[in-house]
Design an enzyme around this catalytic site. Structure first.
Site, PDB file in Angstrom:
ATOM      1  N   SER A   1       0.744  -1.120   0.077  1.00  0.00           N
ATOM      2  CA  SER A   1      -0.058   0.021   0.211  1.00  0.00           C
ATOM      3  C   SER A   1       0.818   1.242  -0.009  1.00  0.00           C
ATOM      4  O   SER A   1       1.944   1.479   0.760  1.00  0.00           O
ATOM      5  CB  SER A   1      -0.872   0.012   1.392  1.00  0.00           C
ATOM      6  OG  SER A   1      -1.643  -1.094   1.313  1.00  0.00           O
TER       7      SER A   1
ATOM      8  N   GLU B   1      -0.225  -2.493  14.251  1.00  0.00           N
ATOM      9  CA  GLU B   1      -1.217  -2.239  13.165  1.00  0.00           C
ATOM     10  C   GLU B   1      -2.633  -2.718  13.323  1.00  0.00           C
ATOM     11  O   GLU B   1      -3.365  -1.908  12.932  1.00  0.00           O
ATOM     12  CB  GLU B   1      -0.679  -3.294  12.115  1.00  0.00           C
ATOM     13  CG  GLU B   1      -1.317  -2.864  10.798  1.00  0.00           C
ATOM     14  CD  GLU B   1      -0.893  -4.089   9.666  1.00  0.00           C
ATOM     15  OE1 GLU B   1      -0.596  -5.188  10.026  1.00  0.00           O
ATOM     16  OE2 GLU B   1      -0.859  -3.479   8.427  1.00  0.00           O
TER      17      GLU B   1
HETATM   18  C1  LIG Z   1      -6.364  -3.626   1.264  1.00  0.00           C
HETATM   19  C2  LIG Z   1      -5.288  -4.276   1.610  1.00  0.00           C
HETATM   20  C3  LIG Z   1      -3.767  -3.524   1.881  1.00  0.00           C
HETATM   21  C4  LIG Z   1      -2.624  -4.519   2.096  1.00  0.00           C
HETATM   22  N1  LIG Z   1      -1.573  -3.596   2.246  1.00  0.00           N
HETATM   23  C5  LIG Z   1      -0.554  -4.428   2.469  1.00  0.00           C
HETATM   24  C6  LIG Z   1       0.983  -3.679   2.824  1.00  0.00           C
HETATM   25  O1  LIG Z   1       0.925  -2.521   2.695  1.00  0.00           O
HETATM   26  N2  LIG Z   1       1.901  -4.416   2.810  1.00  0.00           N
HETATM   27  C7  LIG Z   1       1.945  -5.878   2.743  1.00  0.00           C
HETATM   28  O2  LIG Z   1       2.868  -6.445   3.113  1.00  0.00           O
HETATM   29  N3  LIG Z   1       0.734  -6.425   2.777  1.00  0.00           N
HETATM   30  C8  LIG Z   1      -0.383  -5.623   2.441  1.00  0.00           C
HETATM   31  N4  LIG Z   1      -1.339  -6.619   2.494  1.00  0.00           N
HETATM   32  C9  LIG Z   1      -1.605  -7.848   2.152  1.00  0.00           C
HETATM   33  C10 LIG Z   1      -2.252  -8.704   3.479  1.00  0.00           C
HETATM   34  O3  LIG Z   1      -1.368  -8.533   4.607  1.00  0.00           O
HETATM   35  C11 LIG Z   1      -2.208 -10.204   3.011  1.00  0.00           C
HETATM   36  O4  LIG Z   1      -3.527  -9.848   1.869  1.00  0.00           O
HETATM   37  C12 LIG Z   1      -2.809 -10.964   4.084  1.00  0.00           C
HETATM   38  O5  LIG Z   1      -1.816 -10.988   4.922  1.00  0.00           O
HETATM   39  C13 LIG Z   1      -3.524 -12.166   3.513  1.00  0.00           C
HETATM   40  O6  LIG Z   1      -2.585 -12.912   2.738  1.00  0.00           O
HETATM   41  P1  LIG Z   1      -2.947 -13.529   1.335  1.00  0.00           P
HETATM   42  O7  LIG Z   1      -3.526 -12.315   0.564  1.00  0.00           O
HETATM   43  O8  LIG Z   1      -1.821 -13.989   0.572  1.00  0.00           O
HETATM   44  O9  LIG Z   1      -4.075 -14.623   1.499  1.00  0.00           O
HETATM   45  P2  LIG Z   1      -3.689 -16.269   1.935  1.00  0.00           P
HETATM   46  O10 LIG Z   1      -2.822 -16.222   3.219  1.00  0.00           O
HETATM   47  O11 LIG Z   1      -3.287 -16.984   0.506  1.00  0.00           O
HETATM   48  O12 LIG Z   1      -5.169 -16.512   2.543  1.00  0.00           O
HETATM   49  C14 LIG Z   1      -6.076 -16.928   1.594  1.00  0.00           C
HETATM   50  C15 LIG Z   1      -7.347 -17.348   2.390  1.00  0.00           C
HETATM   51  O13 LIG Z   1      -6.731 -18.502   3.283  1.00  0.00           O
HETATM   52  C16 LIG Z   1      -7.127 -18.032   4.867  1.00  0.00           C
HETATM   53  N5  LIG Z   1      -6.211 -18.847   5.470  1.00  0.00           N
HETATM   54  C17 LIG Z   1      -4.921 -18.754   5.332  1.00  0.00           C
HETATM   55  N6  LIG Z   1      -4.145 -19.341   6.281  1.00  0.00           N
HETATM   56  C18 LIG Z   1      -5.028 -19.847   7.474  1.00  0.00           C
HETATM   57  C19 LIG Z   1      -4.939 -20.412   8.471  1.00  0.00           C
HETATM   58  N7  LIG Z   1      -3.759 -20.784   9.018  1.00  0.00           N
HETATM   59  N8  LIG Z   1      -6.155 -20.569   9.278  1.00  0.00           N
HETATM   60  C20 LIG Z   1      -7.166 -20.239   8.661  1.00  0.00           C
HETATM   61  N9  LIG Z   1      -7.284 -19.773   7.505  1.00  0.00           N
HETATM   62  C21 LIG Z   1      -6.399 -19.516   6.793  1.00  0.00           C
HETATM   63  C22 LIG Z   1      -7.131 -16.740   5.037  1.00  0.00           C
HETATM   64  O14 LIG Z   1      -7.761 -16.469   6.185  1.00  0.00           O
HETATM   65  C23 LIG Z   1      -7.953 -16.350   3.506  1.00  0.00           C
HETATM   66  O15 LIG Z   1      -9.246 -16.322   3.513  1.00  0.00           O
HETATM   67  C24 LIG Z   1      -2.786  -5.663   2.174  1.00  0.00           C
HETATM   68  C25 LIG Z   1      -3.885  -6.367   1.909  1.00  0.00           C
HETATM   69  C26 LIG Z   1      -5.065  -5.834   1.565  1.00  0.00           C
HETATM   70  C27 LIG Z   1      -6.246  -6.269   1.151  1.00  0.00           C
END
Ligand SMILES: Cc1cc2nc3c(=O)[nH]c(=O)nc-3n(C[C@H](O)[C@H](O)[C@H](O)COP(=O)(O)OP(=O)(O)OC[C@H]3O[C@@H](n4cnc5c(N)ncnc54)[C@H](O)[C@@H]3O)c2cc1C
Length: 395
Positions: free
Chosen positions: A165, A248
């Protein structure tokens, strides 16, 4: 038990409101969430001019020591500030800098790092971004693959981050990189600070659900990060990162943004009650609005409770995730109720002359989807509540 704010705290809230009224453009409505500021040029420019004014008042980092541009005021007052900024949709807050990087440097930074980085954050002179997530490392952040090879006086960094972001706006990034590929997953990671102008850093836009450019992919190609920018011990970045993630998650801004939107919907219902009475069931509308008011009040208390724990000097290990889950899901519920009540014209986007409330309800309806992902998904927060809060086994 009396949960009221002190007279001084109430006076401070008024001072903030007076300042915002004086300093924001006349007829200010603002954008529904802070990411709009990263997307819209005009709003971004305004925010960058507004930030030093907030810094001059000493409000951006008011709980920090005076030596670093703070005012040593209470976490409660800081929460009141955040709440009013969010409710009034005021621009100029660098959430990654003030909310995450600053408090982390306060805990783990060297005296030189504190001196160099904290005051510019507190004065609103600089903008930060967070380089944690990678294509194969989101919830399971410790799987990150970005490599930082120790070259004596610097690290040589190669890899990729995603969902950064404000990466296209930021001067600095705090990031996690793997410094010991042979160590177990949570070990061998280091936390470091990167000047975004360093050769080899490339930021590419990612468009979000509302068609805006708030986040990015960030690529590192032989990027040199000086050793003096390592925060905490080498290979112990996981400890630093987990503290940061709690900063955060503690925000009251989500509830305040949702409360503002609901207040606008309520005002609309008041003004249009005759029309709504004919076309829809006003009793159902009243029930839905009252339910949201109850939940917003609960969310507010949760946010205050987190700051109370921080004020005592404790870490809100389970309270912060509780507040995060509730606040982010509540934003979605409020936007959902708004869409139901306002009807089809609310679906029109900002810019359409027919859009009810300027398309703000539909904007939050879409953008709030990301709230339950960013900063750790609701599932991950619930895992934390179960493990840290209830003492249940990790898996
Ligand atoms: C608006 C927005 C702003 C962001 N800004 C930043 C930023 O500035 N910097 C940055 O580094 N990141 C940022 N992110 C990234 C954010 O931290 C990740 O999207 C988030 O950590 C989820 O990771 P992923 O998208 O890889 O999903 P995944 O980890 O692949 O998860 C997919 C699904 O599986 C579920 N899941 C995964 N593991 C488990 C578990 N152990 N138990 C239960 N359910 C599980 C999750 O809840 C989710 O529903 C941002 C995301 C958004 C949406």
């Amino acid at each position: 038990m009396n949960f009221a704010f002190t007279k001084e705290e109430e006076a401070f809230r008024q001072e903030i409101l007076t300042f915002l009224k004086q300093e924001l453009p006349p007829g200010w409505i603002g954008a529904t969430y802070y990411e709009d500021e990263l997307e819209q040029e005009e709003l971004w420019e305004l925010g960058r001019k507004f930030a030093p004014k907030l810094g001059q008042k000493g409000w951006l980092a008011m709980a920090w020591p005076k030596a670093y541009g703070g005012q040593e005021r209470s976490h409660i007052e800081q929460t009141l500030f955040k709440e009013e900024m969010a409710y009034n949709r005021a621009p100029g807050v660098d959430f990654a800098g003030v909310g995450m990087c600053g408090p982390t440097l306060m805990m783990y930074g060297t005296p030189e790092q504190k001196k160099k980085f904290l005051t510019p954050i507190a004065k609103g002179e600089v903008f930060w971004c967070q380089g944690f997530s990678e294509p194969e490392a989101g919830s399971d952040l410790a799987s990150l693959r970005t490599k930082a090879v120790d070259k004596g006086d610097h690290f040589l960094v190669n890899g990729q981050k995603v969902w950064t972001s404000g990466g296209h706006r930021a001067q600095w990034m705090f990031l996690l990189a793997r410094t010991d590929p042979d160590a177990s997953k949570h070990k061998g990671i280091s936390f470091m600070l990167l000047d975004m102008k360093t050769p080899g850093v490339e930021v590419r836009p990612l468009m979000n659900i509302v068609g805006g450019h708030a986040f990015n992919e960030t690529f590192f190609d032989n990027v040199r990060i000086p050793k003096e920018n390592l925060v905490g011990k080498q290979n112990d970045g996981w400890t630093v990162a987990t503290s940061l993630l709690n900063f955060e998650r503690s925000g009251i801004e989500r509830v305040a943004s949702a409360r503002r939107l609901l207040d606008e919907v309520i005002e609309f219902v008041r003004e249009n009650k005759k029309r709504l009475t004919i076309s829809r069931d006003i009793e159902v509308i009243k029930q839905k609005l009252a339910e949201m008011v109850i939940q917003l009040q609960v969310g507010r208390w949760m946010g205050y409770h987190v700051s109370y724990i921080q004020q005592k000097g404790d870490m809100p290990w389970s309270e912060a995730p509780i507040s995060k889950v509730f606040g982010s899901e509540l934003m979605q519920r409020v936007a959902n109720v708004g869409m139901e009540i306002l009807g089809p014209y609310a679906q029109l986007e900002t810019g359409s002359k027919w859009a009810t409330l300027g398309g703000r309800v539909s904007h939050m309806y879409q953008s709030s989807l990301g709230r339950t992902l960013g900063g750790g998904t609701s599932e991950i927060q619930r895992n934390l509540i179960a493990t840290k809060g209830l003492g249940l086994p990790r898996s």
